[in-house]
Write a protein that holds these residues in place. Structure first.
Motif, mmCIF file in Angstrom:
data_model
loop_
_atom_site.group_PDB
_atom_site.id
_atom_site.type_symbol
_atom_site.label_atom_id
_atom_site.label_comp_id
_atom_site.label_asym_id
_atom_site.label_seq_id
_atom_site.Cartn_x
_atom_site.Cartn_y
_atom_site.Cartn_z
ATOM 1 N N VAL A 80 -6.568 -1.134 22.244
ATOM 2 C CA VAL A 80 -5.538 -0.559 23.102
ATOM 3 C C VAL A 80 -5.193 -1.547 24.215
ATOM 4 C CG1 VAL A 80 -4.913 1.423 24.549
ATOM 5 C CG2 VAL A 80 -6.499 1.737 22.636
ATOM 6 N N VAL A 81 -3.897 -1.819 24.364
ATOM 7 C CA VAL A 81 -3.393 -2.644 25.463
ATOM 8 C C VAL A 81 -2.206 -1.925 26.086
ATOM 9 C CG1 VAL A 81 -4.177 -4.867 24.542
ATOM 10 C CG2 VAL A 81 -1.911 -4.012 23.942
ATOM 11 N N LEU A 82 -1.934 -2.252 27.337
ATOM 12 C CA LEU A 82 -0.807 -1.638 28.028
ATOM 13 C C LEU A 82 0.517 -2.103 27.450
ATOM 14 C CD1 LEU A 82 -1.150 0.309 30.363
ATOM 15 C CD2 LEU A 82 -0.495 -1.521 31.897
ATOM 16 N N SER A 83 0.631 -3.409 27.183
ATOM 17 C CA SER A 83 1.863 -3.982 26.639
ATOM 18 C C SER A 83 1.511 -5.228 25.838
ATOM 19 C CB SER A 83 2.849 -4.311 27.757
ATOM 20 O OG SER A 83 2.297 -5.257 28.639
ATOM 21 N N LEU A 84 2.412 -5.623 24.948
ATOM 22 C CA LEU A 84 2.159 -6.782 24.088
ATOM 23 C C LEU A 84 1.914 -8.056 24.882
ATOM 24 C CD1 LEU A 84 4.594 -6.580 21.042
ATOM 25 C CD2 LEU A 84 2.108 -6.506 21.032
ATOM 26 N N ILE B 77 -3.143 -13.127 16.977
ATOM 27 C CA ILE B 77 -4.050 -12.126 17.549
ATOM 28 C C ILE B 77 -3.946 -10.806 16.780
ATOM 29 C CG2 ILE B 77 -4.518 -10.720 19.604
ATOM 30 C CD1 ILE B 77 -3.569 -13.275 21.222
ATOM 31 N N ILE B 78 -2.732 -10.377 16.484
ATOM 32 C CA ILE B 78 -2.538 -9.122 15.755
ATOM 33 C C ILE B 78 -3.122 -9.218 14.349
ATOM 34 C CG2 ILE B 78 -0.787 -7.596 14.748
ATOM 35 C CD1 ILE B 78 0.920 -8.231 17.300
ATOM 36 N N GLU B 79 -2.943 -10.366 13.704
ATOM 37 C CA GLU B 79 -3.516 -10.556 12.370
ATOM 38 C C GLU B 79 -5.049 -10.540 12.413
ATOM 39 O OE1 GLU B 79 -2.176 -10.478 9.281
ATOM 40 O OE2 GLU B 79 -0.434 -9.825 10.446
ATOM 41 N N THR B 80 -5.625 -11.106 13.459
ATOM 42 C CA THR B 80 -7.082 -11.067 13.613
ATOM 43 C C THR B 80 -7.555 -9.628 13.768
ATOM 44 O OG1 THR B 80 -7.108 -13.267 14.616
ATOM 45 C CG2 THR B 80 -9.032 -11.863 15.014
ATOM 46 N N ILE B 81 -6.852 -8.841 14.565
ATOM 47 C CA ILE B 81 -7.204 -7.425 14.758
ATOM 48 C C ILE B 81 -7.155 -6.699 13.420
ATOM 49 C CG2 ILE B 81 -6.416 -5.240 15.780
ATOM 50 C CD1 ILE B 81 -5.501 -6.975 18.239
ATOM 51 N N ARG B 82 -6.100 -6.909 12.673
ATOM 52 C CA ARG B 82 -5.955 -6.232 11.369
ATOM 53 C C ARG B 82 -7.009 -6.721 10.379
ATOM 54 N NH1 ARG B 82 0.524 -6.427 11.359
ATOM 55 N NH2 ARG B 82 0.833 -4.564 12.602
ATOM 56 N N HIS B 83 -7.275 -8.019 10.389
ATOM 57 C CA HIS B 83 -8.265 -8.584 9.475
ATOM 58 C C HIS B 83 -9.652 -7.991 9.737
ATOM 59 C CE1 HIS B 83 -10.186 -11.513 6.871
ATOM 60 N NE2 HIS B 83 -11.033 -11.799 7.849
ATOM 61 N N ARG B 84 -9.933 -7.662 10.983
ATOM 62 C CA ARG B 84 -11.226 -7.063 11.344
ATOM 63 C C ARG B 84 -11.273 -5.573 10.996
ATOM 64 N NH1 ARG B 84 -15.182 -10.487 13.151
ATOM 65 N NH2 ARG B 84 -16.026 -8.684 14.202
ATOM 66 N N GLY B 85 -10.154 -5.025 10.495
ATOM 67 C CA GLY B 85 -10.119 -3.622 10.085
ATOM 68 C C GLY B 85 -9.740 -2.669 11.191
ATOM 69 N N GLN C 46 -6.986 -1.209 14.322
ATOM 70 C CA GLN C 46 -5.568 -0.946 14.537
ATOM 71 C C GLN C 46 -5.218 -1.278 15.972
ATOM 72 O OE1 GLN C 46 -4.000 2.825 13.248
ATOM 73 N NE2 GLN C 46 -5.644 3.065 11.760
ATOM 74 N N LEU C 47 -3.967 -1.659 16.190
ATOM 75 C CA LEU C 47 -3.480 -1.982 17.528
ATOM 76 C C LEU C 47 -2.646 -0.827 18.057
ATOM 77 C CD1 LEU C 47 -3.048 -4.009 19.857
ATOM 78 C CD2 LEU C 47 -1.085 -4.893 18.563
ATOM 79 N N ASN C 48 -2.922 -0.420 19.289
ATOM 80 C CA ASN C 48 -2.145 0.606 19.971
ATOM 81 C C ASN C 48 -1.634 0.004 21.274
ATOM 82 O OD1 ASN C 48 -1.069 2.831 21.236
ATOM 83 N ND2 ASN C 48 -2.958 4.018 21.245
ATOM 84 N N THR D 178 4.420 -2.018 12.431
ATOM 85 C CA THR D 178 4.595 -3.462 12.242
ATOM 86 C C THR D 178 6.029 -3.875 12.527
ATOM 87 O OG1 THR D 178 2.813 -3.553 10.623
ATOM 88 C CG2 THR D 178 4.417 -5.348 10.565
ATOM 89 N N ILE D 179 6.990 -3.115 12.045
ATOM 90 C CA ILE D 179 8.404 -3.434 12.296
ATOM 91 C C ILE D 179 8.703 -3.402 13.786
ATOM 92 C CG2 ILE D 179 10.770 -2.580 11.988
ATOM 93 C CD1 ILE D 179 9.839 -1.634 9.155
ATOM 94 N N ILE D 180 8.235 -2.386 14.479
ATOM 95 C CA ILE D 180 8.483 -2.265 15.921
ATOM 96 C C ILE D 180 7.810 -3.413 16.677
ATOM 97 C CG2 ILE D 180 8.042 -0.840 17.974
ATOM 98 C CD1 ILE D 180 10.287 0.209 16.146
#
Length: 135
Positions: A60-64, A77-85, A87-89, A110-112
């Motif tokens: 969880v982060v406040l903003s990108l 960074i997002i790919e690393t988060i996903r690779h680790r299983g 989710q990003l909020n 992902t689109i957003i």
């Protein structure tokens, strides 16, 4: 599943309290925080957070822009988060939690995120151009 937060400000003079409060309000139970510029590739707390997360965790982060300053860094960074299983909020982006199908929810998210990364990169480039014009 754990909610893992990441809070960052660019300088030592800035305050993390607002981000930390909002992360706590979002139910985050572990927060990694640092006072370093987003353009700095060597962010120890970000690296530690990426190493810490596991399957089914929620980052969880406040903003990108708290994660990175340009599209390339954000993508990594997002790919690393996903690779680790995990989710990003991103709290200041629309939430699609009401969509039951996880594949559809991930696709729309992902689109957003890609759209916001593009906008952030364009905004950053515009700021650089305006700074150069002002000098």
């Amino acid at each position: 599943m754990s909610k893992i937060g990441y809070a960052r400000v660019s300088t030592r003079d800035q305050n993390l309290a607002r981000q930390i409060e909002q992360l706590h309000d979002a139910g985050v139970n572990k927060i990694f925080q640092e006072k370093l510029s987003g353009k700095n590739a060597d962010r120890p707390q970000l690296k530690e957070m990426l190493d810490y997360i596991r399957d089914d965790d929620e980052v969880v982060v406040l903003s990108l822009d708290r994660l990175g300053r340009n599209s390339h860094d954000l993508t990594d960074i997002i790919e690393t988060i996903r690779h680790r299983g995990a989710q990003l909020n991103v709290l200041n982006l629309p939430s699609f939690a009401s969509i039951e199908d996880p594949n559809l929810r991930n696709l729309i998210t992902t689109i957003i995120v890609e759209l916001y990364k593009y906008i952030a990169q364009e905004e950053r480039e515009t700021i650089k151009i305006r700074q150069q014009q002002g000098i």
